[in-house]
Scaffold this motif. Structure first.
Motif, PDB file in Angstrom:
ATOM      1  N   PRO A 292      14.353  -5.714   4.791  1.00  0.00           N
ATOM      2  CA  PRO A 292      14.172  -4.260   4.772  1.00  0.00           C
ATOM      3  C   PRO A 292      13.454  -3.807   3.498  1.00  0.00           C
ATOM      4  O   PRO A 292      13.669  -4.360   2.413  1.00  0.00           O
ATOM      5  CB  PRO A 292      15.611  -3.736   4.786  1.00  0.00           C
ATOM      6  N   TYR A 293      12.598  -2.820   3.640  1.00  0.00           N
ATOM      7  CA  TYR A 293      11.914  -2.197   2.508  1.00  0.00           C
ATOM      8  C   TYR A 293      12.173  -0.698   2.607  1.00  0.00           C
ATOM      9  O   TYR A 293      11.634  -0.033   3.485  1.00  0.00           O
ATOM     10  CB  TYR A 293      10.407  -2.478   2.538  1.00  0.00           C
ATOM     11  N   GLU A 294      13.018  -0.197   1.737  1.00  0.00           N
ATOM     12  CA  GLU A 294      13.321   1.237   1.710  1.00  0.00           C
ATOM     13  C   GLU A 294      12.372   1.875   0.706  1.00  0.00           C
ATOM     14  O   GLU A 294      12.422   1.590  -0.480  1.00  0.00           O
ATOM     15  CB  GLU A 294      14.780   1.463   1.292  1.00  0.00           C
ATOM     16  N   LEU A 295      11.508   2.735   1.205  1.00  0.00           N
ATOM     17  CA  LEU A 295      10.502   3.381   0.377  1.00  0.00           C
ATOM     18  C   LEU A 295      10.745   4.884   0.354  1.00  0.00           C
ATOM     19  O   LEU A 295      11.488   5.409   1.180  1.00  0.00           O
ATOM     20  CB  LEU A 295       9.106   3.093   0.941  1.00  0.00           C
ATOM     21  N   GLU A 296      10.098   5.577  -0.574  1.00  0.00           N
ATOM     22  CA  GLU A 296      10.245   7.032  -0.652  1.00  0.00           C
ATOM     23  C   GLU A 296       9.883   7.705   0.664  1.00  0.00           C
ATOM     24  O   GLU A 296      10.542   8.636   1.096  1.00  0.00           O
ATOM     25  CB  GLU A 296       9.373   7.596  -1.771  1.00  0.00           C
TER      26      GLU A 296
ATOM     27  N   SER B 220       0.826  -1.217   0.000  1.00  0.00           N
ATOM     28  CA  SER B 220       0.000   0.000   0.000  1.00  0.00           C
ATOM     29  C   SER B 220       0.857   1.262   0.000  1.00  0.00           C
ATOM     30  O   SER B 220       0.384   2.339  -0.354  1.00  0.00           O
ATOM     31  CB  SER B 220      -0.948   0.006   1.203  1.00  0.00           C
ATOM     32  N   LEU B 221       2.107   1.131   0.377  1.00  0.00           N
ATOM     33  CA  LEU B 221       3.024   2.264   0.400  1.00  0.00           C
ATOM     34  C   LEU B 221       3.863   2.372  -0.869  1.00  0.00           C
ATOM     35  O   LEU B 221       4.811   3.139  -0.938  1.00  0.00           O
ATOM     36  CB  LEU B 221       3.925   2.171   1.634  1.00  0.00           C
ATOM     37  N   GLY B 222       3.506   1.585  -1.889  1.00  0.00           N
ATOM     38  CA  GLY B 222       4.135   1.715  -3.194  1.00  0.00           C
ATOM     39  C   GLY B 222       5.192   0.700  -3.549  1.00  0.00           C
ATOM     40  O   GLY B 222       5.758   0.745  -4.643  1.00  0.00           O
ATOM     41  N   TYR B 223       5.478  -0.247  -2.675  1.00  0.00           N
ATOM     42  CA  TYR B 223       6.487  -1.261  -2.989  1.00  0.00           C
ATOM     43  C   TYR B 223       5.890  -2.265  -3.968  1.00  0.00           C
ATOM     44  O   TYR B 223       4.795  -2.783  -3.752  1.00  0.00           O
ATOM     45  CB  TYR B 223       6.952  -1.969  -1.710  1.00  0.00           C
ATOM     46  N   THR B 224       6.589  -2.555  -5.055  1.00  0.00           N
ATOM     47  CA  THR B 224       6.040  -3.430  -6.093  1.00  0.00           C
ATOM     48  C   THR B 224       6.710  -4.803  -6.162  1.00  0.00           C
ATOM     49  O   THR B 224       6.229  -5.671  -6.869  1.00  0.00           O
ATOM     50  CB  THR B 224       6.144  -2.759  -7.481  1.00  0.00           C
ATOM     51  N   GLY B 225       7.790  -5.002  -5.448  1.00  0.00           N
ATOM     52  CA  GLY B 225       8.480  -6.292  -5.478  1.00  0.00           C
ATOM     53  C   GLY B 225       7.785  -7.327  -4.611  1.00  0.00           C
ATOM     54  O   GLY B 225       6.720  -7.086  -4.042  1.00  0.00           O
ATOM     55  N   ALA B 226       8.410  -8.489  -4.525  1.00  0.00           N
ATOM     56  CA  ALA B 226       7.866  -9.579  -3.709  1.00  0.00           C
ATOM     57  C   ALA B 226       7.953  -9.221  -2.229  1.00  0.00           C
ATOM     58  O   ALA B 226       8.945  -8.672  -1.766  1.00  0.00           O
ATOM     59  CB  ALA B 226       8.635 -10.872  -3.974  1.00  0.00           C
ATOM     60  N   VAL B 227       6.890  -9.510  -1.502  1.00  0.00           N
ATOM     61  CA  VAL B 227       6.868  -9.342  -0.051  1.00  0.00           C
ATOM     62  C   VAL B 227       6.624 -10.727   0.515  1.00  0.00           C
ATOM     63  O   VAL B 227       5.533 -11.273   0.395  1.00  0.00           O
ATOM     64  CB  VAL B 227       5.756  -8.367   0.407  1.00  0.00           C
TER      65      VAL B 227
END
Length: 160
Positions: free
Chosen positions: A69-73, A52-59
């Motif tokens: 880790p997920y580094e988002l804008e 929902s925060l814009g990450y498009t890769g595999a979770v």
């Protein structure tokens, strides 16, 4: 006494939706404990939050790496899965203090395995399989947790 909310989640889409509500209301900071048996939906909830925060890769569940880790804008999310942790002291070797020092949102699956080494959760999400859906209990332990709890209640309205 912490504030709590019981919620029935009927399917995977609603669990993903819950993750999005938690993401929006968290301010992208804090600690969320995710508790429940294998297959209860902890990673599905995490996926909804991260995507929902814009990450498009595999979770996926970081069962073998212990932290993903997920580094988002807008900031960072650290997703922990402590299921394979043999001793809570191993968290020190992972550098858990750096991850949990603030300024990020930390999702922690199996937090009981890190007891004594983890900070208190802002929000605890306890998930039980209740076929065909899931019964959740959300416990707010801080003002940030209360904010998340209120957002969930507002989103689901009278359905809780």
């Amino acid at each position: 006494m912490p504030n709590s909310l019981n919620l029935y989640i009927s399917d995977e889409q609603q669990m993903i939706e819950l993750g999005a509500v938690l993401a929006d209301s968290s301010g992208l900071e804090g600690v969320i404990y995710l508790q429940g048996d294998l297959g209860a939906g902890k990673t599905t909830l995490s996926r909804g939050l991260v995507r929902s925060l814009g990450y498009t890769g595999a979770v996926k569940s970081p069962t073998y790496t212990l932290v993903e880790p997920y580094e988002l804008e807008r900031g960072a999310i650290y997703h922990f899965d402590l299921y394979r942790l043999a001793d809570p002291e191993e968290l020190e070797f992972l550098g858990v203090r750096d991850y949990l020092s603030g300024g990020a949102l930390c999702l922690i699956e199996w937090p009981q395995r890190g007891e004594g080494w983890l900070p208190a959760a802002d929000l605890e999400v306890r998930i039980e399989v209740s076929s065909p859906g899931r019964q959740l209990q959300l416990l707010a332990n801080s003002p940030r947790g209360e904010q998340m709890l209120e957002a969930v209640q507002a989103h689901w309205g009278g359905q809780v």
